[in-house]
Every structure is written in structure tokens, then in C-alpha cells.
Design an enzyme around this catalytic site. Structure first.
Site, mmCIF file in Angstrom:
data_model
loop_
_atom_site.group_PDB
_atom_site.id
_atom_site.type_symbol
_atom_site.label_atom_id
_atom_site.label_comp_id
_atom_site.label_asym_id
_atom_site.label_seq_id
_atom_site.Cartn_x
_atom_site.Cartn_y
_atom_site.Cartn_z
ATOM 1 N N THR A 93 2.569 33.950 47.795
ATOM 2 C CA THR A 93 3.902 33.761 47.210
ATOM 3 C C THR A 93 3.987 32.304 46.773
ATOM 4 O O THR A 93 3.966 31.404 47.625
ATOM 5 C CB THR A 93 5.010 34.023 48.252
ATOM 6 O OG1 THR A 93 4.860 35.353 48.743
ATOM 7 C CG2 THR A 93 6.390 33.863 47.635
ATOM 8 N N LYS A 168 9.317 38.809 43.101
ATOM 9 C CA LYS A 168 9.276 38.532 44.549
ATOM 10 C C LYS A 168 10.426 37.597 44.962
ATOM 11 O O LYS A 168 11.137 37.851 45.932
ATOM 12 C CB LYS A 168 7.914 37.900 44.886
ATOM 13 C CG LYS A 168 7.818 37.217 46.227
ATOM 14 C CD LYS A 168 7.492 38.159 47.348
ATOM 15 C CE LYS A 168 7.580 37.461 48.688
ATOM 16 N NZ LYS A 168 7.295 38.278 49.822
ATOM 17 N N LYS A 243 11.186 29.274 52.609
ATOM 18 C CA LYS A 243 10.225 28.980 51.536
ATOM 19 C C LYS A 243 10.591 29.761 50.267
ATOM 20 O O LYS A 243 10.659 29.211 49.176
ATOM 21 C CB LYS A 243 8.807 29.361 52.005
ATOM 22 C CG LYS A 243 7.769 29.237 50.917
ATOM 23 C CD LYS A 243 6.437 29.866 51.296
ATOM 24 C CE LYS A 243 5.566 29.969 50.051
ATOM 25 N NZ LYS A 243 4.292 30.630 50.266
HETATM 26 P P1 NAD Z 1 -1.308 31.699 56.852
HETATM 27 O O1 NAD Z 1 -0.948 30.258 56.967
HETATM 28 O O2 NAD Z 1 -1.432 32.519 58.090
HETATM 29 O O3 NAD Z 1 -2.687 31.838 56.032
HETATM 30 C C1 NAD Z 1 -3.042 31.027 54.945
HETATM 31 C C2 NAD Z 1 -4.533 30.703 55.106
HETATM 32 O O4 NAD Z 1 -4.972 29.983 53.951
HETATM 33 C C3 NAD Z 1 -4.818 29.809 56.320
HETATM 34 O O5 NAD Z 1 -5.763 30.471 57.150
HETATM 35 C C4 NAD Z 1 -5.399 28.529 55.707
HETATM 36 O O6 NAD Z 1 -6.407 27.930 56.484
HETATM 37 C C5 NAD Z 1 -5.949 29.052 54.397
HETATM 38 N N1 NAD Z 1 -6.133 28.028 53.362
HETATM 39 C C6 NAD Z 1 -5.272 27.067 52.972
HETATM 40 N N2 NAD Z 1 -5.797 26.350 51.946
HETATM 41 C C7 NAD Z 1 -7.028 26.887 51.706
HETATM 42 C C8 NAD Z 1 -8.066 26.594 50.782
HETATM 43 N N3 NAD Z 1 -7.945 25.597 49.889
HETATM 44 N N4 NAD Z 1 -9.193 27.345 50.807
HETATM 45 C C9 NAD Z 1 -9.319 28.353 51.721
HETATM 46 N N5 NAD Z 1 -8.379 28.682 52.618
HETATM 47 C C10 NAD Z 1 -7.253 27.949 52.615
HETATM 48 O O7 NAD Z 1 -0.224 32.316 55.851
HETATM 49 P P2 NAD Z 1 0.129 33.877 55.676
HETATM 50 O O8 NAD Z 1 1.245 34.258 56.576
HETATM 51 O O9 NAD Z 1 -1.133 34.664 55.663
HETATM 52 O O10 NAD Z 1 0.755 33.842 54.198
HETATM 53 C C11 NAD Z 1 -0.068 33.742 53.030
HETATM 54 C C12 NAD Z 1 0.826 33.895 51.818
HETATM 55 O O11 NAD Z 1 1.484 35.163 51.883
HETATM 56 C C13 NAD Z 1 1.929 32.842 51.706
HETATM 57 O O12 NAD Z 1 2.056 32.477 50.354
HETATM 58 C C14 NAD Z 1 3.156 33.558 52.225
HETATM 59 O O13 NAD Z 1 4.364 33.055 51.682
HETATM 60 C C15 NAD Z 1 2.896 34.971 51.752
HETATM 61 N N6 NAD Z 1 3.559 36.025 52.543
HETATM 62 C C16 NAD Z 1 3.534 35.987 53.913
HETATM 63 C C17 NAD Z 1 4.173 36.994 54.629
HETATM 64 C C18 NAD Z 1 4.148 37.001 56.143
HETATM 65 O O14 NAD Z 1 4.919 37.777 56.739
HETATM 66 N N7 NAD Z 1 3.326 36.195 56.799
HETATM 67 C C19 NAD Z 1 4.847 38.021 53.959
HETATM 68 C C20 NAD Z 1 4.822 38.058 52.567
HETATM 69 C C21 NAD Z 1 4.172 37.041 51.870
#
Ligand code: NAD
Length: 295
Positions: A93, A168, A243
Site C-alpha cells: 500500500t 485502496k 498510514k
Molecule cells: P512488514 O513490515 O511485516 O513487512 C515488510 C517487509 O519488507 C519487512 O520484512 C522488511 O524487512 C521488508 N523490506 C523493507 N525494505 C525492503 C527492501 N528494500 N528489500 C527487501 N525487503 C525489504 O509489513 P506488512 O504488514 O507485511 O505490510 C506490507 C505492506 O502491505 C504495507 O505496504 C502495508 O501497508 C500493506 N498491508 C498490510 C496489511 C496488514 O494487515 N499487515 C494489510 C493490508 C495491506
């Protein structure tokens, strides 16, 4: 079967990547965090030494990263390693402007690209029941749809580049505002001596009916599966709601849209998360609206 590079194996990315392997896709993963790579490897995902290595032999590249800056930095770093005619799907997102930049970077080398943020949270990611909101050309969407089907149950083509992110943040702006509305109504009902169940029975079958009430009810009792019954463990964390509300405000500013309730919702969630509640389910904002956030 596709050869898929999956970049970002966090709370969402890891279960999504696992569903791709279950659907017999050949998945190679990468994450900057060692712990995430180790966890993924333990569950059977092959891990590459870098994002550049992961994408070298992939037909499809999926990113699931925190913010626009992370997506753009990964897109820049893998640019010269991508095979011809790759398909890049960004499920993070992120802000609409960064999503459009990511599409432009892909188009410079004639790759196909789709912005495909999700709703459904970590539960949906695990069960493979996410909703994907997609932006991109008809051709790119047609290529992405079969891959996304392994991770979700509803795949919607919302329009051209950036339209997935637009859908979204508009949806989540509705959600943030409606959760505050439902919470205010329960807080008022309490002071008027109305039981939670009575208000729920009326509003859930009347014009106040909405997802924030009938699925994620902010008080314990009426909906046994709502996070309110589990000490407000998410669910959908208040920090993530903030966010998305801030992304909606940034987009509104860019296109000069008037969103007074969206702005108020962002302010309220900012105050709530600044008070240390960012990890709790977003429905716990009812505590702040009652005037006792620390209960
Ligand atoms: P998270 O922080 O658990 O995972 C993100 C991962 O990306 C981390 O493991 C981090 O180490 C990795 N990362 C960051 N920069 C990187 C790079 N340059 N190269 C490789 N890896 C890298 O976050 P999440 O909860 O999995 O969310 C991911 C996305 O999904 C976000 O944009 C969030 O807004 C969206 N989202 C999350 C949810 C939820 O409920 N968690 C729901 C809908 C959408």
C-alpha cells in the site's frame, strides 16, 4: 506455473509467497531482514542473496514492502537485472504518485506492471482470500490475474496505472471514518444507558449498518470474532489505519479534493497512535473517544 521473485517477506508477504508455492509456482524470495529470510526458508521458500539475484530468472516479480520509497528503491536496484518482458506486481500500500513512478520505471524497459494493493489483512493473506485492487493496462492485468488468484478470492481491475492504490485509500478512508462513527455511537449509547447488544441489533439491521459495525464491532459481545473480544489484538493495527488515512490526505491534497471527515479521522488516529496504541486493532479507538484510552 510461473517463476516468481517475491521481495518483502514480512507479515503479509510471507503467507502470500507460501500460497504461491502451494499453487505450484516456482518462488524465490528475498527480504532485507535476515530473520524474515530464515523464517521463510524454514517454511520451504528458496531465498536469494539479493533482490537482483532473485529477479534474474523470474517471469513475475512481486513486491510487498512498507512504503513507496522502498518500492522505488527496489525497482531501481533490480532494473538492470530483469529479464525481457517481465511482469512487475506491487502489492504494497503506497502513495499514488510513487505507484505511478514505479509503473514508469517498468515501462522504460517495456516491462508490464500492475499496482495491486490488498485488503483482507494477515488472516486473508494466510487463507488466500485477499481482495486485490489493480491498476494497469488491460494486458498487464490479464497477465497478473492468474498469479493473484493463488493469493486472493477477489481480483478487481480498477483502471489505469495507480487506480489500485486510489481504490485502496478511498476504501480505507471510508473504513477509518466509519469506525470512528460506530465507536462514537456506542460511546454515546453507553452514556444514554443503551446496552451494546440493543444498539447492535438495531443498527446492524438499519441504516447504520456497515462493516465496522457488523464484522469489526468495537465493543466486545455482539460480534464474537471482532478484535474487541481479544483485548483489541489486531486485526488491522491502528498504525496501519493511520498510514492509509495519511496516504488518502496526501492524495486529496494533490488533486485538490475536499475530505473534511477523512482529515479529522487522520487527526484522531494520529493522536491515538502517538499515545502508544499503534499496535492495537484500529477499533480500539473507541477507548479514546470515550475519554479513557488507557483502560
Ligand atoms: P512488514 O513490515 O511485516 O513487512 C515488510 C517487509 O519488507 C519487512 O520484512 C522488511 O524487512 C521488508 N523490506 C523493507 N525494505 C525492503 C527492501 N528494500 N528489500 C527487501 N525487503 C525489504 O509489513 P506488512 O504488514 O507485511 O505490510 C506490507 C505492506 O502491505 C504495507 O505496504 C502495508 O501497508 C500493506 N498491508 C498490510 C496489511 C496488514 O494487515 N499487515 C494489510 C493490508 C495491506
Amino acid at each position: 506455473m510461473s517463476k516468481i521473485a517475491f521481495i518483502g517477506l514480512g507479515n503479509m508477504g510471507l503467507p502470500m509467497a507460501l500460497n504461491l508455492t502451494k499453487a505450484n509456482h516456482d518462488v524465490v524470495g528475498f527480504d532485507l531482514a535476515d530473520a524474515s529470510c530464515k523464517e521463510a526458508e524454514k517454511l520451504g521458500i528458496k531465498i536469494a542473496s539479493s533482490a537482483e539475484v532473485a529477479v534474474k530468472t523470474a517471469d513475475v516479480i512481486i513486491t510487498m514492502l512498507p512504503k513507496g520509497e522502498h518500492v522505488l528503491s527496489v525497482y531501481q536496484s533490480i532494473k538492470s537485472s530483469l529479464p525481457a518482458n517481465a511482469l512487475l506486481i506491487d502489492c504494497s500500500t503506497i502513495d499514488v504518485a510513487s505507484a505511478k513512478k514505479a509503473h514508469s520505471l517498468a515501462a522504460e524497459d517495456n516491462h508490464h506492471s500492475v499496482d495491486a494493493p490488498v485488503s483482507g489483512g494477515t488472516g486473508g493473506a494466510q487463507k488466500g482470500t485477499l481482495t486485490f485492487m489493480c491498476g494497469g493496462t488491460e494486458k498487464a492485468f490479464a497477465l497478473a490475474e492468474p498469479v493473484l488468484k493463488a493469493m486472493g478470492k477477489k481480483i478487481v481491475h480498477c483502471g489505469e496505472n495507480g487506480a489500485g492504490q486510489a481504490a485502496k485509500i478511498c476504501n480505507n478512508m471510508i473504513l477509518g471514518i466509519s469506525m470512528i462513527a460506530v465507536s462514537e455511537a456506542f460511546a454515546l449509547g453507553e452514556k444514554l444507558g443503551l446496552s451494546h447488544q440493543a444498539l447492535f441489533d438495531v443498527a446492524s439491521t438499519s441504516s447504520g449498518q456497515c462493516w465496522a459495525l457488523t464484522t469489526n464491532c468495537p465493543v466486545p459481545g455482539p460480534v464474537p470474532t471482532s478484535p474487541a473480544n481479544n483485548d483489541y489484538n489486531p486485526g488491522f493495527a491502528a498504525g496501519l489505519m493511520l498510514k492509509d488515512l495519511l496516504l488518502a490526505q496526501a492524495a486529496a491534497k494533490q488533486v485538490d479534493a475536499t475530505t473534511p471527515l477523512g482529515a479529522s479521522a487522520a487527526e484522531l488516529y494520529e493522536r491515538f497512535t502517538n499515545d502508544g496504541n499503534g499496535e492495537k486493532d484500529f477499533s480500539s479507538i473507541i477507548k479514546m473517544l470515550r475519554g479513557h484510552a488507557d483502560e
